[in-house]
Scaffold this motif. Structure first.
Motif, PDB file in Angstrom:
ATOM      1  N   ALA A  10       0.525   5.530  -7.588  1.00 50.85           N
ATOM      2  CA  ALA A  10      -0.842   5.939  -7.909  1.00 50.85           C
ATOM      3  C   ALA A  10      -0.924   7.441  -8.137  1.00 50.85           C
ATOM      4  O   ALA A  10      -1.589   7.901  -9.064  1.00 50.85           O
ATOM      5  CB  ALA A  10      -1.793   5.506  -6.792  1.00 50.85           C
ATOM      6  N   ILE A  11      -0.246   8.205  -7.312  1.00 54.18           N
ATOM      7  CA  ILE A  11      -0.263   9.662  -7.470  1.00 54.18           C
ATOM      8  C   ILE A  11       0.407  10.064  -8.780  1.00 54.18           C
ATOM      9  O   ILE A  11      -0.104  10.909  -9.514  1.00 54.18           O
ATOM     10  CB  ILE A  11       0.389  10.357  -6.253  1.00 54.18           C
ATOM     11  CG1 ILE A  11      -0.537  10.192  -5.038  1.00 54.18           C
ATOM     12  CG2 ILE A  11       0.669  11.827  -6.537  1.00 54.18           C
ATOM     13  CD1 ILE A  11       0.029  10.696  -3.740  1.00 54.18           C
TER      14      ILE A  11
ATOM     15  N   GLU B  28      -5.965   5.777   0.337  1.00 54.49           N
ATOM     16  CA  GLU B  28      -7.217   6.285  -0.231  1.00 54.49           C
ATOM     17  C   GLU B  28      -7.275   7.810  -0.176  1.00 54.49           C
ATOM     18  O   GLU B  28      -7.522   8.477  -1.188  1.00 54.49           O
ATOM     19  CB  GLU B  28      -8.416   5.683   0.493  1.00 54.49           C
ATOM     20  CG  GLU B  28      -9.745   6.108  -0.106  1.00 54.49           C
ATOM     21  CD  GLU B  28     -10.930   5.412   0.542  1.00 54.49           C
ATOM     22  OE1 GLU B  28     -11.825   4.992  -0.199  1.00 54.49           O
ATOM     23  OE2 GLU B  28     -10.960   5.294   1.787  1.00 54.49           O
ATOM     24  N   GLU B  29      -7.040   8.373   0.991  1.00 54.52           N
ATOM     25  CA  GLU B  29      -7.126   9.829   1.151  1.00 54.52           C
ATOM     26  C   GLU B  29      -6.094  10.556   0.297  1.00 54.52           C
ATOM     27  O   GLU B  29      -6.401  11.577  -0.319  1.00 54.52           O
ATOM     28  CB  GLU B  29      -6.950  10.201   2.618  1.00 54.52           C
ATOM     29  CG  GLU B  29      -8.109   9.750   3.488  1.00 54.52           C
ATOM     30  CD  GLU B  29      -7.823   9.884   4.990  1.00 54.52           C
ATOM     31  OE1 GLU B  29      -6.754  10.414   5.362  1.00 54.52           O
ATOM     32  OE2 GLU B  29      -8.674   9.435   5.771  1.00 54.52           O
TER      33      GLU B  29
ATOM     34  N   ALA C  35       0.837  -1.203   0.000  1.00 56.59           N
ATOM     35  CA  ALA C  35       0.000   0.000   0.000  1.00 56.59           C
ATOM     36  C   ALA C  35       0.869   1.249   0.000  1.00 56.59           C
ATOM     37  O   ALA C  35       0.587   2.207  -0.721  1.00 56.59           O
ATOM     38  CB  ALA C  35      -0.940  -0.005   1.211  1.00 56.59           C
ATOM     39  N   LEU C  36       1.914   1.234   0.798  1.00 58.95           N
ATOM     40  CA  LEU C  36       2.797   2.403   0.865  1.00 58.95           C
ATOM     41  C   LEU C  36       3.539   2.615  -0.446  1.00 58.95           C
ATOM     42  O   LEU C  36       3.685   3.751  -0.913  1.00 58.95           O
ATOM     43  CB  LEU C  36       3.784   2.244   2.023  1.00 58.95           C
ATOM     44  CG  LEU C  36       3.150   2.229   3.417  1.00 58.95           C
ATOM     45  CD1 LEU C  36       4.189   1.896   4.479  1.00 58.95           C
ATOM     46  CD2 LEU C  36       2.463   3.548   3.723  1.00 58.95           C
ATOM     47  N   LYS C  37       3.992   1.531  -1.074  1.00 61.50           N
ATOM     48  CA  LYS C  37       4.688   1.651  -2.358  1.00 61.50           C
ATOM     49  C   LYS C  37       3.725   2.107  -3.457  1.00 61.50           C
ATOM     50  O   LYS C  37       4.085   2.931  -4.295  1.00 61.50           O
ATOM     51  CB  LYS C  37       5.315   0.313  -2.748  1.00 61.50           C
ATOM     52  CG  LYS C  37       6.511  -0.060  -1.926  1.00 61.50           C
ATOM     53  CD  LYS C  37       7.063  -1.403  -2.362  1.00 61.50           C
ATOM     54  CE  LYS C  37       8.174  -1.856  -1.467  1.00 61.50           C
ATOM     55  NZ  LYS C  37       8.655  -3.198  -1.807  1.00 61.50           N
TER      56      LYS C  37
ATOM     57  N   LYS D  18      -4.111   2.161   8.901  1.00 58.09           N
ATOM     58  CA  LYS D  18      -3.541   3.489   8.653  1.00 58.09           C
ATOM     59  C   LYS D  18      -2.992   3.599   7.232  1.00 58.09           C
ATOM     60  O   LYS D  18      -3.206   4.606   6.552  1.00 58.09           O
ATOM     61  CB  LYS D  18      -2.439   3.789   9.666  1.00 58.09           C
ATOM     62  CG  LYS D  18      -2.951   4.053  11.051  1.00 58.09           C
ATOM     63  CD  LYS D  18      -1.816   4.339  12.011  1.00 58.09           C
ATOM     64  CE  LYS D  18      -2.333   4.572  13.419  1.00 58.09           C
ATOM     65  NZ  LYS D  18      -1.236   4.814  14.366  1.00 58.09           N
ATOM     66  N   ALA D  19      -2.280   2.566   6.783  1.00 59.03           N
ATOM     67  CA  ALA D  19      -1.701   2.589   5.437  1.00 59.03           C
ATOM     68  C   ALA D  19      -2.795   2.671   4.372  1.00 59.03           C
ATOM     69  O   ALA D  19      -2.671   3.416   3.395  1.00 59.03           O
ATOM     70  CB  ALA D  19      -0.833   1.353   5.213  1.00 59.03           C
TER      71      ALA D  19
END
Length: 94
Positions: free
Chosen positions: A11-12, A41-42, A4-6, A35-36
């Motif tokens: 994604a951005i 998502e946010e 998720a962090l990678k 949290k990740a």
């Protein structure tokens, strides 16, 4: 969690919005993963807010998803709206 962090940065860069489906706040889901996923998502939605919708792509990720959570959440929301007088039960359809 690491994925998720990678994926957040990728994604951005690629104008990808991520939508998390399911009950990620279930106690069986580790807090660090919750949290990740929230940050993923946010972060992707806020970054995509400045981008033309025609160039964005949305990826939905289902975590701890069975459909029941959505049904209960929608039912509770409708009950609250009925109590407030904002929704007529006779007008509820599929």
């Amino acid at each position: 969690e690491q994925t998720a962090l990678k994926f957040h940065h990728k994604a951005i860069q690629e104008n990808i919005r991520v939508k998390i489906l399911g009950d990620i706040y279930d106690p069986r889901v580790p807090l660090s993963l919750q949290k990740a996923l929230c940050l993923l998502e946010e972060g992707t939605w806020s970054a995509a807010a400045d981008v033309n919708d025609d160039t964005c792509f949305t990826v939905c990720i289902a975590i701890n998803y069975g459909g029941r959570h959505d049904i209960v959440k929608a039912s509770v929301n409708m009950a609250k709206q009925i109590i407030k007088g904002n929704l007529d039960p006779e007008k509820i359809t599929e």
